[in-house]
Write an enzyme that holds these catalytic residues in place. Structure first.
Site, PDB file in Angstrom:
ATOM      1  N   ASN A   7       0.657  -1.365  -0.016  1.00 39.66           N
ATOM      2  CA  ASN A   7       0.088  -0.082  -0.071  1.00 39.66           C
ATOM      3  C   ASN A   7       0.940   1.264   0.006  1.00 39.66           C
ATOM      4  OD1 ASN A   7      -1.749   2.457   0.896  1.00 39.66           O
ATOM      5  ND2 ASN A   7      -3.063   0.724   1.499  1.00 39.66           N
ATOM      6  N   ARG A  18       4.624  18.683   0.857  1.00 32.94           N
ATOM      7  CA  ARG A  18       5.333  19.670   0.161  1.00 32.94           C
ATOM      8  C   ARG A  18       4.949  19.837  -1.168  1.00 32.94           C
ATOM      9  NH1 ARG A  18      10.635  20.587   2.375  1.00 32.94           N
ATOM     10  NH2 ARG A  18      10.833  22.323   0.578  1.00 32.94           N
ATOM     11  N   HIS A  43      -5.673   3.310  -1.557  1.00 34.25           N
ATOM     12  CA  HIS A  43      -6.855   3.558  -0.828  1.00 34.25           C
ATOM     13  C   HIS A  43      -7.157   5.111  -0.931  1.00 34.25           C
ATOM     14  CE1 HIS A  43      -9.329   2.142   2.778  1.00 34.25           C
ATOM     15  NE2 HIS A  43     -10.060   3.439   2.133  1.00 34.25           N
ATOM     16  N   ARG A  45      -9.263   8.349  -0.615  1.00 29.51           N
ATOM     17  CA  ARG A  45     -10.434   8.912   0.237  1.00 29.51           C
ATOM     18  C   ARG A  45     -10.939  10.189  -0.382  1.00 29.51           C
ATOM     19  NH1 ARG A  45      -7.366   6.033   3.908  1.00 29.51           N
ATOM     20  NH2 ARG A  45      -8.633   4.684   5.317  1.00 29.51           N
ATOM     21  N   GLU A  70      -8.689  -0.040  -2.936  1.00 33.21           N
ATOM     22  CA  GLU A  70      -9.546   0.040  -1.552  1.00 33.21           C
ATOM     23  C   GLU A  70     -10.329   1.165  -1.370  1.00 33.21           C
ATOM     24  OE1 GLU A  70      -6.577  -2.689   1.057  1.00 33.21           O
ATOM     25  OE2 GLU A  70      -6.975  -0.654   1.500  1.00 33.21           O
ATOM     26  N   THR A 100      -7.785   6.104   9.874  1.00 34.25           N
ATOM     27  CA  THR A 100      -7.602   4.923   8.838  1.00 34.25           C
ATOM     28  C   THR A 100      -8.877   3.945   9.054  1.00 34.25           C
ATOM     29  OG1 THR A 100      -5.872   3.049   8.818  1.00 34.25           O
ATOM     30  CG2 THR A 100      -6.608   3.989  11.189  1.00 34.25           C
ATOM     31  N   HIS A 190      -3.825  -4.554   7.693  1.00 32.22           N
ATOM     32  CA  HIS A 190      -3.906  -3.573   8.781  1.00 32.22           C
ATOM     33  C   HIS A 190      -3.035  -3.716  10.000  1.00 32.22           C
ATOM     34  CE1 HIS A 190      -5.849  -0.004   9.713  1.00 32.22           C
ATOM     35  NE2 HIS A 190      -5.457  -0.072  11.083  1.00 32.22           N
ATOM     36  N   GLY A 213       1.136  -1.266   4.154  1.00 33.06           N
ATOM     37  CA  GLY A 213       1.577  -0.034   3.950  1.00 33.06           C
ATOM     38  C   GLY A 213       2.470   0.551   4.938  1.00 33.06           C
ATOM     39  N   HIS A 214       1.395   1.107   5.990  1.00 33.51           N
ATOM     40  CA  HIS A 214       2.104   1.976   7.086  1.00 33.51           C
ATOM     41  C   HIS A 214       3.586   1.520   7.753  1.00 33.51           C
ATOM     42  CE1 HIS A 214       2.197   5.161  10.236  1.00 33.51           C
ATOM     43  NE2 HIS A 214       2.374   4.227  11.282  1.00 33.51           N
TER      44      HIS A 214
END
Length: 237
Positions: A7, A18, A43, A45, A70, A100, A190, A213-214
């Site tokens: 992700n 930036r 994902h 949003r 997603e 999240t 997750h 991802g994170h």
């Protein structure tokens, strides 16, 4: 082998902080695949605070492995997915403005709605997956929607594992066994990380794909992106 889909939302977050195009989201997606990653997940949003809708369109020509989008199946998202035609769409019940994802679908309450959305995507040749908690009733409800796969929401497992409680995986094992019996494909995501991914993989029968991802991007700050991707691949074998 369980596939690794990376992700790249956090790359977009860093770019947007930036303005401009540093880091280059498309180059990072290409590099992840070159390093061995087997998929790219985004994902978007509604507020486009990290992934922009145009990113989803631009990535279509860059992702040659598996492209997974997603999101909550609301009008703009549906239109975007049908335009981009990714390999997979993962339906997530995000509230607008949520930091999240925080819960899976209630597949019983929203069964008709999910069924309608899933049929629309499948008619367009897009594999479907729905985000669910490891609750047997929700797995059974997912089956009734006609979805191809489920994605197990793994935050609770990751939290328990960090506390040293390996029993936190038990609901996920039960959910996976039921999904296998129902012939539902199994994805997961997750808070999965280098610390817990191997234990999770070894205990979940039929795990097809993880979306990370994170943690992966954070670990890459210390260890390097190519190195981290390959560390995950080794742990997923």
């Amino acid at each position: 082998m369980t596939k690794l889909s990376v992700n790249i939302n956090k790359i977009a977050t860093l770019r947007n902080a930036r303005g401009g195009n540093v880091p280059d989201l498309l180059k990072v997606a290409a590099d992840i695949q070159k390093f061995g990653g087997q998929g790219i997940t985004i994902h978007p949003r509604p507020d486009e605070r990290h992934i922009r809708y145009q990113d989803a369109r631009d990535l279509k020509s860059v992702v040659y492995t598996e492209y997974n989008i997603e999101g909550n199946p609301q009008h703009n998202f549906i239109d975007l997915v049908l335009e981009c035609k990714p390999d997979q769409v993962t339906l997530v019940p995000d509230a607008i403005g949520a930091i999240t994802s925080s819960a899976g679908w209630d597949t019983i309450t929203y069964q008709d709605y999910l069924t309608e959305m899933i049929q629309e995507f499948q008619r367009n040749g897009i594999r479907t997956s729905i985000f669910v908690d490891p609750v047997l009733e929700m797995i059974e409800g997912a089956k009734k929607t006609g979805t191809d796969r489920i994605e197990l929401y793994t935050e609770a497992f990751a939290h328990q594992y960090s506390l040293g409680n390996e029993k936190g995986i038990d609901p996920y094992v039960a959910a996976a066994k039921l999904a296998n019996e129902l012939e539902l494909g199994i994805n997961a995501g997750h808070d999965l990380s280098l610390d817990n991914i191997q234990f999770f993989k070894q205990n979940i029968p039929g795990l097809l794909e993880v979306s990370i991802g994170h943690a992966l991007i954070s670990e890459a700050l210390y260890l390097g992106l190519e190195n981290v991707v390959n560390m995950y691949l080794r742990k997923l074998k």
